[in-house]
Motif scaffolding. Structure first.
Motif, mmCIF file in Angstrom:
data_model
loop_
_atom_site.group_PDB
_atom_site.id
_atom_site.type_symbol
_atom_site.label_atom_id
_atom_site.label_comp_id
_atom_site.label_asym_id
_atom_site.label_seq_id
_atom_site.Cartn_x
_atom_site.Cartn_y
_atom_site.Cartn_z
ATOM 1 N N LYS A 4 0.839 -1.210 0.000
ATOM 2 C CA LYS A 4 0.000 0.000 0.000
ATOM 3 C C LYS A 4 0.871 1.256 0.000
ATOM 4 C CE LYS A 4 -4.188 1.836 0.574
ATOM 5 N NZ LYS A 4 -5.225 1.699 -0.465
ATOM 6 N N LEU A 5 2.007 1.164 0.687
ATOM 7 C CA LEU A 5 2.925 2.308 0.778
ATOM 8 C C LEU A 5 3.876 2.366 -0.418
ATOM 9 C CD1 LEU A 5 3.782 2.138 4.603
ATOM 10 C CD2 LEU A 5 2.232 3.723 3.451
ATOM 11 N N LYS A 6 3.579 1.556 -1.448
ATOM 12 C CA LYS A 6 4.353 1.551 -2.691
ATOM 13 C C LYS A 6 5.799 1.103 -2.486
ATOM 14 C CE LYS A 6 1.085 4.103 -4.957
ATOM 15 N NZ LYS A 6 0.163 3.378 -5.795
ATOM 16 N N ALA A 7 6.037 0.248 -1.525
ATOM 17 C CA ALA A 7 7.397 -0.260 -1.315
ATOM 18 C C ALA A 7 7.775 -1.176 -2.477
ATOM 19 C CB ALA A 7 7.464 -1.019 0.004
ATOM 20 N N PRO A 8 9.070 -1.247 -2.821
ATOM 21 C CA PRO A 8 9.514 -2.194 -3.857
ATOM 22 C C PRO A 8 9.269 -3.640 -3.404
ATOM 23 C CG PRO A 8 11.257 -0.636 -3.245
ATOM 24 C CD PRO A 8 10.158 -0.448 -2.277
ATOM 25 N N VAL A 9 9.168 -4.540 -4.382
ATOM 26 C CA VAL A 9 8.834 -5.934 -4.071
ATOM 27 C C VAL A 9 9.817 -6.535 -3.063
ATOM 28 C CG1 VAL A 9 8.606 -8.248 -5.027
ATOM 29 C CG2 VAL A 9 7.691 -6.299 -6.270
ATOM 30 N N LEU A 10 11.095 -6.248 -3.250
ATOM 31 C CA LEU A 10 12.111 -6.833 -2.361
ATOM 32 C C LEU A 10 11.861 -6.405 -0.914
ATOM 33 C CD1 LEU A 10 14.611 -8.596 -2.288
ATOM 34 C CD2 LEU A 10 16.005 -6.542 -2.543
ATOM 35 N N ILE A 11 11.546 -5.119 -0.723
ATOM 36 C CA ILE A 11 11.253 -4.607 0.618
ATOM 37 C C ILE A 11 10.008 -5.300 1.178
ATOM 38 C CG2 ILE A 11 10.673 -2.549 1.958
ATOM 39 C CD1 ILE A 11 13.497 -2.493 0.922
ATOM 40 N N VAL A 12 9.004 -5.479 0.329
ATOM 41 C CA VAL A 12 7.766 -6.131 0.762
ATOM 42 C C VAL A 12 8.068 -7.525 1.307
ATOM 43 C CG1 VAL A 12 5.582 -7.116 -0.054
ATOM 44 C CG2 VAL A 12 6.284 -4.844 -0.825
ATOM 45 N N VAL A 13 8.872 -8.274 0.559
ATOM 46 C CA VAL A 13 9.219 -9.634 0.964
ATOM 47 C C VAL A 13 10.009 -9.632 2.273
ATOM 48 C CG1 VAL A 13 10.581 -11.644 0.316
ATOM 49 C CG2 VAL A 13 9.134 -10.531 -1.377
ATOM 50 N N ILE A 14 10.947 -8.698 2.382
ATOM 51 C CA ILE A 14 11.774 -8.628 3.592
ATOM 52 C C ILE A 14 10.920 -8.249 4.806
ATOM 53 C CG2 ILE A 14 13.636 -7.318 4.699
ATOM 54 C CD1 ILE A 14 15.003 -7.197 1.949
ATOM 55 N N VAL A 15 10.003 -7.296 4.610
ATOM 56 C CA VAL A 15 9.103 -6.889 5.701
ATOM 57 C C VAL A 15 8.309 -8.092 6.205
ATOM 58 C CG1 VAL A 15 6.977 -5.601 6.186
ATOM 59 C CG2 VAL A 15 8.912 -4.447 5.113
ATOM 60 N N ALA A 16 7.755 -8.867 5.266
ATOM 61 C CA ALA A 16 6.962 -10.035 5.651
ATOM 62 C C ALA A 16 7.812 -11.018 6.462
ATOM 63 C CB ALA A 16 6.397 -10.719 4.411
ATOM 64 N N ALA A 17 9.014 -11.295 5.992
ATOM 65 C CA ALA A 17 9.884 -12.254 6.683
ATOM 66 C C ALA A 17 10.256 -11.736 8.073
ATOM 67 C CB ALA A 17 11.135 -12.520 5.849
ATOM 68 N N LEU A 18 10.587 -10.446 8.156
ATOM 69 C CA LEU A 18 11.000 -9.872 9.443
ATOM 70 C C LEU A 18 9.851 -9.911 10.454
ATOM 71 C CD1 LEU A 18 13.194 -6.771 8.487
ATOM 72 C CD2 LEU A 18 13.922 -8.937 9.516
#
Lengths: 163, 103
Positions: free
Chosen positions: B79-93
């Motif tokens: 929703k905050l327009k983060a890049p895909v890589l950041i999205v994946v890292i956020v989910a894992a963290l």
């Protein structure tokens, strides 16, 4: 060239020169080209190259596919060599990385109400079937949600309108 | 090891053939409009199912665990327009964090 690793740009360039990538954005290459091109069509490259109207950008598909292949092979080698160091991947939340990736690929697909409907129905089918079927079946069954597209009348050519 | 490599080679050849033959036999022809409409919905339908199964799927059961907050955090990142890589890292963290906190 003998090795894909570290030479992604070179390979992409070679494939481009070989005519694998069609400027008209269509599957119109020779049989052998299409056969090779199809090998790079996987979930991620396919989703990222979708243009939303049933068409796909072959350049994006090719670039993503080659990148994925290199990353997978490299990752597999690293995993075999050093996997034990990491231990249980779920400790690192890696099992949440996959749905997050698919979600990130899904959101750009939600271009109209029909796509949102297919998303809802697809997810519902998968969730309902998960307790009752072997792994994989819920995903395959969810693809039936795409039949919502059959209801699309607005673009039907005149000669088909009477059916 | 020999049997293993035999399986690897056989499965590879069959998979490559299956993957390649479809587009080879059907490719180059434009799809009828109604088929295009169906194909266009394949991506969202399948991706939604992959999200659902990978978030809530267990061994023939639905499981609500630390994956769910991770994927919800990913949704916020998207929703905050983060890049895909950041999205994946956020989910894992987030998932790793929830697991660490809840033991």
């Amino acid at each position: 060239m003998g090795d894909v690793h570290g030479h992604r740009d070179v390979l992409a360039q070679l494939l481009r020169e070989a005519g694998l990538v069609d400027a008209a954005a269509r599957w119109s290459g020779a049989d052998a080209r299409v056969f090779l091109h199809a090998q790079l069509t996987v979930d991620e490259s396919w989703a990222i190259s979708a243009e939303g109207d049933g068409r796909f950008n072959p350049k994006v598909l090719l670039g993503a596919g080659v990148t994925l292949y290199a990353a997978w092979v490299t990752g597999t080698v690293l995993g075999v060599a050093f996997g034990d160091v990491i231990g249980d991947p779920s400790t690192w939340g890696l099992d949440a990385a996959f749905p997050a990736l698919f979600l990130a690929l899904l959101v750009p697909q939600l271009r109209d109400r029909r796509a949102v409907g297919a998303t809802a129905v697809g997810a519902a089918i998968a969730i309902v079937l998960t307790p009752f079927t072997p792994a994989g079946v819920p995903i395959i069954a969810a693809s039936l949600a795409c039949l919502l597209g059959l209801g699309k009348r607005d673009e039907t050519p005149p000669e088909e309108a009477g059916r | 090891m020999n049997a293993t490599w035999t399986v690897v080679v056989v499965v590879s050849v069959v998979t490559i053939a299956i993957k390649g033959l479809g587009p080879m036999l059907l490719g180059g022809r434009p799809l009828p409009p109604r088929m295009s409409a169906v194909v266009a919905l394949l991506a969202p339908a399948l991706l939604a199912a992959l999200v659902a199964v990978n978030t809530l799927g267990g061994d023939r059961e639905l499981v609500v665990d630390a994956r769910l907050p991770g994927v919800l955090a990913a949704a916020v990142a998207i929703k905050l327009k983060a890049p895909v890589l950041i999205v994946v890292i956020v989910a894992a963290l987030v998932t790793a964090g929830v697991r660490a906190l809840t033991g």
